[in-house]
Design a protein around this motif. Sequence first.
Motif, PDB file in Angstrom:
ATOM      1  N   UNK B 164       4.237  18.171  24.950  1.00 33.54           N
ATOM      2  CA  UNK B 164       3.792  19.508  25.357  1.00 33.54           C
ATOM      3  C   UNK B 164       3.616  20.334  24.089  1.00 33.54           C
ATOM      4  N   UNK B 165       2.401  20.859  23.901  1.00 37.20           N
ATOM      5  CA  UNK B 165       2.147  21.765  22.783  1.00 37.20           C
ATOM      6  C   UNK B 165       1.679  23.099  23.363  1.00 37.20           C
ATOM      7  N   UNK B 166       1.888  24.161  22.617  1.00 41.20           N
ATOM      8  CA  UNK B 166       1.612  25.519  23.131  1.00 41.20           C
ATOM      9  C   UNK B 166       0.779  26.305  22.134  1.00 41.20           C
ATOM     10  N   UNK B 167      -0.183  27.055  22.680  1.00 43.53           N
ATOM     11  CA  UNK B 167      -1.099  27.809  21.838  1.00 43.53           C
ATOM     12  C   UNK B 167      -1.293  29.214  22.408  1.00 43.53           C
ATOM     13  N   UNK B 168      -0.983  30.256  21.612  1.00 41.65           N
ATOM     14  CA  UNK B 168      -1.184  31.615  22.116  1.00 41.65           C
ATOM     15  C   UNK B 168      -2.664  31.861  22.386  1.00 41.65           C
ATOM     16  N   UNK B 169      -2.942  32.544  23.508  1.00 43.67           N
ATOM     17  CA  UNK B 169      -4.337  32.704  23.926  1.00 43.67           C
ATOM     18  C   UNK B 169      -4.651  34.118  24.378  1.00 43.67           C
ATOM     19  N   UNK B 170      -5.860  34.519  24.109  1.00 44.29           N
ATOM     20  CA  UNK B 170      -6.427  35.709  24.739  1.00 44.29           C
ATOM     21  C   UNK B 170      -7.329  35.178  25.857  1.00 44.29           C
ATOM     22  N   UNK B 171      -8.344  35.896  26.271  1.00 43.96           N
ATOM     23  CA  UNK B 171      -9.182  35.364  27.347  1.00 43.96           C
ATOM     24  C   UNK B 171     -10.093  34.276  26.786  1.00 43.96           C
ATOM     25  N   UNK B 172     -10.467  33.326  27.657  1.00 41.48           N
ATOM     26  CA  UNK B 172     -11.144  32.107  27.227  1.00 41.48           C
ATOM     27  C   UNK B 172     -12.639  32.320  27.064  1.00 41.48           C
ATOM     28  N   UNK B 173     -13.257  32.854  28.107  1.00 41.09           N
ATOM     29  CA  UNK B 173     -14.695  33.098  28.038  1.00 41.09           C
ATOM     30  C   UNK B 173     -14.937  34.585  27.850  1.00 41.09           C
ATOM     31  N   UNK B 174     -15.931  34.924  27.091  1.00 42.44           N
ATOM     32  CA  UNK B 174     -16.306  36.325  27.028  1.00 42.44           C
ATOM     33  C   UNK B 174     -17.684  36.473  27.649  1.00 42.44           C
ATOM     34  N   UNK B 175     -17.763  37.326  28.629  1.00 42.87           N
ATOM     35  CA  UNK B 175     -19.059  37.602  29.249  1.00 42.87           C
ATOM     36  C   UNK B 175     -19.445  36.601  30.314  1.00 42.87           C
ATOM     37  N   UNK B 176     -20.500  36.927  31.053  1.00 45.48           N
ATOM     38  CA  UNK B 176     -20.995  36.067  32.114  1.00 45.48           C
ATOM     39  C   UNK B 176     -21.835  34.953  31.487  1.00 45.48           C
ATOM     40  N   UNK B 177     -21.840  33.798  32.147  1.00 43.18           N
ATOM     41  CA  UNK B 177     -22.550  32.660  31.578  1.00 43.18           C
ATOM     42  C   UNK B 177     -23.762  32.278  32.422  1.00 43.18           C
ATOM     43  N   UNK B 178     -24.682  31.596  31.776  1.00 41.38           N
ATOM     44  CA  UNK B 178     -25.810  30.986  32.473  1.00 41.38           C
ATOM     45  C   UNK B 178     -25.541  29.493  32.546  1.00 41.38           C
ATOM     46  N   UNK B 179     -25.823  28.896  33.682  1.00 41.04           N
ATOM     47  CA  UNK B 179     -25.517  27.478  33.873  1.00 41.04           C
ATOM     48  C   UNK B 179     -26.761  26.699  34.291  1.00 41.04           C
ATOM     49  N   UNK B 180     -26.759  25.430  33.929  1.00 39.38           N
ATOM     50  CA  UNK B 180     -27.892  24.564  34.266  1.00 39.38           C
ATOM     51  C   UNK B 180     -27.422  23.533  35.290  1.00 39.38           C
ATOM     52  N   UNK B 181     -28.155  23.391  36.385  1.00 41.98           N
ATOM     53  CA  UNK B 181     -27.777  22.411  37.406  1.00 41.98           C
ATOM     54  C   UNK B 181     -28.217  21.011  36.949  1.00 41.98           C
ATOM     55  N   UNK B 182     -27.265  20.075  36.936  1.00 37.42           N
ATOM     56  CA  UNK B 182     -27.537  18.725  36.434  1.00 37.42           C
ATOM     57  C   UNK B 182     -28.516  17.983  37.334  1.00 37.42           C
ATOM     58  N   UNK B 183     -29.548  17.436  36.724  1.00 37.08           N
ATOM     59  CA  UNK B 183     -30.534  16.661  37.487  1.00 37.08           C
ATOM     60  C   UNK B 183     -30.557  15.204  37.040  1.00 37.08           C
ATOM     61  N   UNK B 184     -29.950  14.940  35.886  1.00 39.74           N
ATOM     62  CA  UNK B 184     -30.001  13.577  35.357  1.00 39.74           C
ATOM     63  C   UNK B 184     -28.595  13.059  35.041  1.00 39.74           C
ATOM     64  N   UNK B 185     -27.829  13.885  34.322  1.00 38.45           N
ATOM     65  CA  UNK B 185     -26.499  13.443  33.896  1.00 38.45           C
ATOM     66  C   UNK B 185     -25.457  13.681  34.982  1.00 38.45           C
ATOM     67  N   UNK B 186     -24.384  12.886  34.936  1.00 44.16           N
ATOM     68  CA  UNK B 186     -23.299  13.035  35.899  1.00 44.16           C
ATOM     69  C   UNK B 186     -21.959  13.082  35.183  1.00 44.16           C
ATOM     70  N   UNK B 187     -21.005  13.678  35.869  1.00 40.78           N
ATOM     71  CA  UNK B 187     -19.655  13.789  35.341  1.00 40.78           C
ATOM     72  C   UNK B 187     -18.781  12.629  35.791  1.00 40.78           C
ATOM     73  N   UNK B 188     -18.947  12.171  37.016  1.00 38.26           N
ATOM     74  CA  UNK B 188     -18.049  11.121  37.506  1.00 38.26           C
ATOM     75  C   UNK B 188     -18.654  10.369  38.679  1.00 38.26           C
ATOM     76  N   UNK B 189     -18.039   9.218  38.961  1.00 34.78           N
ATOM     77  CA  UNK B 189     -18.533   8.314  40.007  1.00 34.78           C
ATOM     78  C   UNK B 189     -17.577   8.303  41.188  1.00 34.78           C
ATOM     79  N   UNK B 190     -18.116   8.075  42.371  1.00 35.49           N
ATOM     80  CA  UNK B 190     -17.252   7.747  43.507  1.00 35.49           C
ATOM     81  C   UNK B 190     -16.487   6.482  43.128  1.00 35.49           C
ATOM     82  N   UNK B 191     -15.184   6.474  43.413  1.00 38.94           N
ATOM     83  CA  UNK B 191     -14.387   5.305  43.038  1.00 38.94           C
ATOM     84  C   UNK B 191     -13.961   5.345  41.586  1.00 38.94           C
ATOM     85  N   UNK B 192     -14.341   6.407  40.883  1.00 38.35           N
ATOM     86  CA  UNK B 192     -13.945   6.564  39.481  1.00 38.35           C
ATOM     87  C   UNK B 192     -12.688   7.421  39.370  1.00 38.35           C
TER      88      UNK B 192
END
Lengths: 355, 355
Positions: B164-192
């Motif tokens: 277990x390691x610990x790191x002091x943090x402020x907020x992680x993201x600053x501002x609103x983000x724009x996101x792209x919907x994946x059409x080709x790449x994948x994060x994980x498989x069924x059964x994975x």
Amino acid sequence: MKNTISGLLEINKVSTSKIDQVDFDNLNFGSVFTDHMFVCDYKNGAWQTPKIVPYGPLTLDPSARVFHYGQAVFEGMKAYKDDHGDTYLFRPDENFKRINKSSERLAIPEFPEDYFFEGLNTLLKLEDAWIKPGVGNSLYIRPFVIATQASVSASEANEYKFMIICSPAQSYYSGDVSVLVAEKFSRSASGGFGYAKAAGNYAGQFYPTKLAKDQGYQQIIWTDSNAHEYVEEAGTMNVFFRINDTLLTAPISDRILDGVTRKSLIALAEKQGIKVEVRPIKVSEIVEAVKNGSLKEIFGAGTAAVVSPVKAFGYKGEHYELEKQDNSYASHFKSALMDIQYNKAEDSFGWRYKI
Amino acid sequence: MKNTISGLLEINKVSTSKIDQVDFDNLNFGSVFTDHMFVCDYKNGAWQTPKIVPYGPLTLDPSARVFHYGQAVFEGMKAYKDDHGDTYLFRPDENFKRINKSSERLAIPEFPEDYFFEGLNTLLKLEDAWIKPGVGNSLYIRPFVIATQASVSASEANEYKFMIICSPAQSYYSGDVSVLVAEKFSRSASGGFGYAKAAGNYAGQFYPTKLAKDQGYQQIIWTDSNAHEYVEEAGTMNVFFRINDTLLTAPISDRILDGVTRKSLIALAEKQGIKVEVRPIKVSEIVEAVKNGSLKEIFGAGTAAVVSPVKAFGYKGEHYELEKQDNSYASHFKSALMDIQYNKAEDSFGWRYKI
């Protein structure tokens, strides 16, 4: 002692080799390493001076990205010694291209070709005594890259280590194996990185394999993650089926590793007039073939095991045994490939690379 | 100095804290670590005596399995300090259960509950000065397990390190983000193992995210690997959609992480009478909703960012902007959750855990 023997590399040799402590007749695969290793660090946007140094531990911050986000790729190669004492690699250009292909998919900077080959050549010359002659003996070579940047932010690192370590090896698998066809677990996703030799593709296989072992099987035949309808790989190898006298293997895709042994076997078979079909293979087709007697052989193909024959497989609670073949393709291809690797046969494809 | 303050733990404190060197107003997420870390080794079939030691580098053989086969899992947690100087964790039992669930899938031995909580409590008491009061400030806690066995044989290791390691943090993201919907790449498989916080699930996201960044998007909305028809996660977070006044999120599966923030938001919403639908969500449905004006919000949910609002998304070459909402669910939930985390609101669910 420290001396530079080439324009590229910095070399720091050990003062005393540890080779005398090694029992070359009783090697556990991948657990004994040679005297030296190749290391090259990536930082400030560039690969730094590559080095050959005494084999020894790495010192990394606990927050190094490789520990948290699996940004790591590798290759598996072998060096073979012929009866004249000359050392050969087998199609190392393929491994070089593939590690960079793997790196690209994992957002790791590509490694320079001259660093790779100069490193390999110099390291293998230094470790010549570790490469034992005799068919079956080899020096297993493990190039790998890890993300070393100290920070647990979930993005690609800006510091890496490219390394090559070497381990003397005998044969990898002993005996024919029984395999279980995956019905629930998967190895990789379409759009994922199953085609890469990425660390993350391996960790997920251990648990399903452990469950298979509890059922008496040594490896898993992976199937597609959509419907588990098509065969993809066997354990950590590509997989071949022989139906009557035709050889079948699945086409490579973003889920399937473009194995060097796989493509070499296809080339060898085609040259010898054996019909090869590279196409999607249904599990149902294999089950039907084993039932009607046309399925003659199944075997895995990979650098570590070369060719690994399968004697039986399990699917949907049924166990299917394969009959031993007199003129086995598996043993034929294994011999043919090893004859080329050990410089015992003509190398009509130009696959050997002399060190 | 070395002294044991509990029956379980061995403690070795630093002689001088490095806290004075840290600029708490300018922290990069996950790059500064506290004075101590928790370490427990697994060998000879058992977890050994857990220790708290000065934060410092790990020494591992280059053949350690984590470098080659990605056998590594982790958790993300935060410690919050209230106005009285008391420190709280948020649902740490969930993190404990999940790291063992992740470990099981990666064939890593499970970690004992008493070691985990005694380690956490002792470590956080030692690092009290590192946990700054004030909403937004926190101590990010990273428990993780890595396979340390020295050998490149492709099977589960027999030696591990739980840390277990610990790191002091402020907020992680600053501002609103724009996101792209994946059409080709994948994060994980069924059964994975997409449901696991496994190292291998992250490395594969960096390259597609890099490509998305080239198009002006900060994160990816992952879709199913079969047909890219259903939304699954957003970047390294779970994802929520608000259509009119209904909140939508995908059901957890073997591909989707069972996020602590996700399940807390669902509970909070239901308690407040906000309709929540946990069901498969088609991308086409979201596109239709943005076109007809019923899509009010999209936001990610995760420990690091808590709630991360999305201001626009891209899909099939089209760019869709979301209108800013006056009564935003994202900011409402973020405040509600943080009020509980920082002991500013009643904890009717019993989620706070006092150190």
